[in-house]
Design a protein around this motif. Structure first.
Motif, PDB file in Angstrom:
ATOM      1  N   ARG A 162       2.410 -83.380  55.503  1.00 46.09           N
ATOM      2  CA  ARG A 162       2.306 -82.173  56.329  1.00 46.09           C
ATOM      3  C   ARG A 162       3.345 -81.137  55.930  1.00 46.09           C
ATOM      4  O   ARG A 162       3.051 -79.933  55.866  1.00 46.09           O
ATOM      5  N   GLU A 163       4.543 -81.571  55.638  1.00 49.86           N
ATOM      6  CA  GLU A 163       5.598 -80.637  55.241  1.00 49.86           C
ATOM      7  C   GLU A 163       5.250 -79.952  53.924  1.00 49.86           C
ATOM      8  O   GLU A 163       5.450 -78.734  53.772  1.00 49.86           O
ATOM      9  N   ARG A 164       4.723 -80.703  52.965  1.00 51.08           N
ATOM     10  CA  ARG A 164       4.342 -80.114  51.685  1.00 51.08           C
ATOM     11  C   ARG A 164       3.239 -79.079  51.860  1.00 51.08           C
ATOM     12  O   ARG A 164       3.258 -78.023  51.219  1.00 51.08           O
ATOM     13  N   LEU A 165       2.270 -79.380  52.710  1.00 50.27           N
ATOM     14  CA  LEU A 165       1.181 -78.433  52.920  1.00 50.27           C
ATOM     15  C   LEU A 165       1.661 -77.171  53.617  1.00 50.27           C
ATOM     16  O   LEU A 165       1.193 -76.065  53.322  1.00 50.27           O
ATOM     17  N   ARG A 166       2.602 -77.307  54.533  1.00 46.26           N
ATOM     18  CA  ARG A 166       3.119 -76.143  55.247  1.00 46.26           C
ATOM     19  C   ARG A 166       3.909 -75.214  54.323  1.00 46.26           C
ATOM     20  O   ARG A 166       3.906 -73.995  54.510  1.00 46.26           O
ATOM     21  N   THR A 167       4.591 -75.790  53.358  1.00 46.52           N
ATOM     22  CA  THR A 167       5.480 -74.993  52.491  1.00 46.52           C
ATOM     23  C   THR A 167       4.869 -74.671  51.129  1.00 46.52           C
ATOM     24  O   THR A 167       5.520 -74.037  50.304  1.00 46.52           O
ATOM     25  N   ARG A 168       3.655 -75.090  50.883  1.00 50.01           N
ATOM     26  CA  ARG A 168       3.027 -74.881  49.568  1.00 50.01           C
ATOM     27  C   ARG A 168       2.769 -73.398  49.346  1.00 50.01           C
ATOM     28  O   ARG A 168       2.249 -72.698  50.215  1.00 50.01           O
ATOM     29  N   GLN A 169       3.118 -72.921  48.155  1.00 53.72           N
ATOM     30  CA  GLN A 169       2.890 -71.531  47.778  1.00 53.72           C
ATOM     31  C   GLN A 169       2.430 -71.461  46.335  1.00 53.72           C
ATOM     32  O   GLN A 169       2.847 -72.268  45.493  1.00 53.72           O
TER      33      GLN A 169
END
Length: 480
Positions: free
Chosen positions: A439-446
């Motif tokens: 979830r953290e990776r998906l929230r911060t993915r750019q």
């Protein structure tokens, strides 16, 4: 051949306080953030600068062509007036010589220099892939009845000529092996070359994209300069031949990881996976050209290095298939990138190919375009596209990694069946992470082609079919 008189460039360099650099066909003057390129009055088998009119025409062509890939570097046509002993840059009176004005880039900014210094990084490679893919898409295509350098019958002749010119760098037995390989490949590739010509893949491109003609600019962008202006047949070529040059050069310098990063980046942006069928010949041919240049410049060790690179591309290919497996954010693309750079493989990304099916670039947002590209039907189309592209790449002799979730057993079995049908090894790059990390990776993915968010993650977690014991036997672990 006209006599080469260095009086004018030396006198002009002294007048400008410039450093004079000489190549086999040009003089370059460097001073105060500026550069001036003068063409030697030569007539060689591949270039004719023997008259002032010819040199002016080639200067004008150099400006036209190179402003496409390096608009900030090429500033204008220079007129040299006065006399050879007392020349004046852009002075009054009749021109006695012409040159190309350029902005001077920083010392050490060439890709060749950065590579030698250990400072050529992934960012520059990725920028080059995008630059060249867009350039190739916009370059004018030749008419099938005017193929110039893209004519199928010309390919073998060019490669043979380069091989003959590089003969002094070949060991006993290598020349006959290379000659036989080129002949066999040319016969096999005639239909593919003709099809690419008919499809508009022969275009007016750069023609000389070795690492010393690529430069990293202070703002982090990249530019390609010194494209071929003197012979249209050397720049009206298949785009596969153009991208083959820097890919080959990186591999020849011992950086296969960067070579395949560049190739895969270009494939992602261009979608020209058909180039893979003809690429190995292009890579070997380009290596022989650089071997020929090395000998012309008196660099026998460098020539030998390129001959060895050509022979590596001529070696028997060892295709194999790998897939990634894991939920969004599990690190599949990272694992696929690592594997392709280590193995010299072609990566096919579901997130990129899915968007391409809907007419989107990888950096475009499907939601903004009002499209639903993540439904079951779109997913089925995407996996079918991946399998078709993988089959063609494997048939062309390339290792392939399919960068997709492969959460359903049927999807994984289809990939395994493809490998079995071709008699090839099969592997699974299993990727996993905790729910919190996902979830953290998906929230911060750019800046990633994937648009998967936490809602998508929850839906896929529910549909995930874990690997069974038979599948687990194909799992390979990559280093962290």
């Amino acid at each position: 051949m006209a006599a080469v008189d260095p009086t004018l460039p030396q006198a002009l360099a002294a007048r400008l306080g410039a450093r004079l650099v000489e190549t086999h066909i040009s003089w370059v003057l460097l001073w105060d953030g500026q550069a001036l390129k003068l063409k030697k009055p030569l007539r060689l088998p591949f270039v004719d600068y023997s008259t002032l009119a010819a040199r002016r025409h080639c200067c004008e062509e150099e400006l036209r062509l190179n402003r496409r890939l390096a608009p900030g570097l090429y500033t204008g046509l220079a007129r040299i007036t006065g006399t050879p002993a007392e020349p004046v840059l852009d002075g009054p009176g009749e021109a006695i010589e012409f040159g190309v004005r350029m902005a001077r880039f920083e010392d050490g900014a060439l890709f060749s220099e950065r590579l030698d210094a250990g400072r050529l990084g992934p960012g520059a490679i990725d920028a080059t892939a995008q630059l060249l893919a867009r350039f190739h898409a916009q370059a004018p295509a030749t008419a099938p009845d005017q193929p110039q350098g893209g004519a199928p019958e010309r390919r073998l002749a060019v490669a043979r000529a380069a091989l003959a010119a590089a003969a002094a760098a070949l060991a006993p037995g290598e020349a006959s092996h290379a000659q036989a390989w080129l002949q066999a490949q040319a016969e096999r590739l005639q239909p593919a070359w003709a099809a690419r010509l008919a499809a508009g893949r022969v275009r007016e491109v750069h023609g000389d994209l070795h690492l010393a003609n690529l430069v990293e600019m202070p703002d982090g962008s990249v530019a390609a300069f010194d494209g071929i202006e003197f012979d249209p047949a050397l720049r009206w070529i298949d785009v596969a031949d153009d991208i083959a040059f820097p890919v080959m050069d990186l591999e020849a310098q011992g950086r296969r990881d960067l070579a395949f990063r560049l190739l895969n980046g270009w494939l992602d942006w261009s979608g020209d996976h058909g180039a893979l069928a003809v690429l190995r010949f292009a890579l070997a041919s380009r290596a022989l050209v650089r071997a020929q240049v090395g000998l012309l410049q008196g660099q026998s060790a460098r020539a030998r290095r390129y001959v060895q690179a050509a022979l590596r591309w001529m070696a028997e290919p060892a295709p194999r298939l790998a897939i990634t497996h894991g939920l969004p954010g599990a690190g599949k693309s990272f694992a696929a990138q690592h594997w392709l750079e280590r193995e010299g493989a072609i990566r096919l990304r579901s997130d990129v190919e899915r968007k391409r099916l809907f007419g989107l670039r990888q950096d475009q947002d499907s939601r903004s375009a009002g499209l639903d590209i993540y439904g079951p039907e779109a997913g089925a189309r995407t996996y079918a596209q991946l399998m078709g592209l993988a089959r063609a790449a494997l048939a062309a002799g390339w290792p392939v990694v399919l960068d997709a979730a492969f959460l359903r057993r049927a999807e994984r079995e289809a990939a395994a069946a493809l490998a079995r049908s071709l008699g090839l090894p099969f592997a699974i790059l299993h990727c996993e992470a905790s729910a919190t990390v996902l979830r953290e990776r998906l929230r911060t993915r750019q800046g990633d082609p994937s648009e998967a968010d936490e809602a998508v993650l929850e839906r896929l977690q529910a549909a995930h079919e874990p690997l069974d014991a038979d599948e687990a036997a194909h799992v390979i672990r990559l280093p962290d």
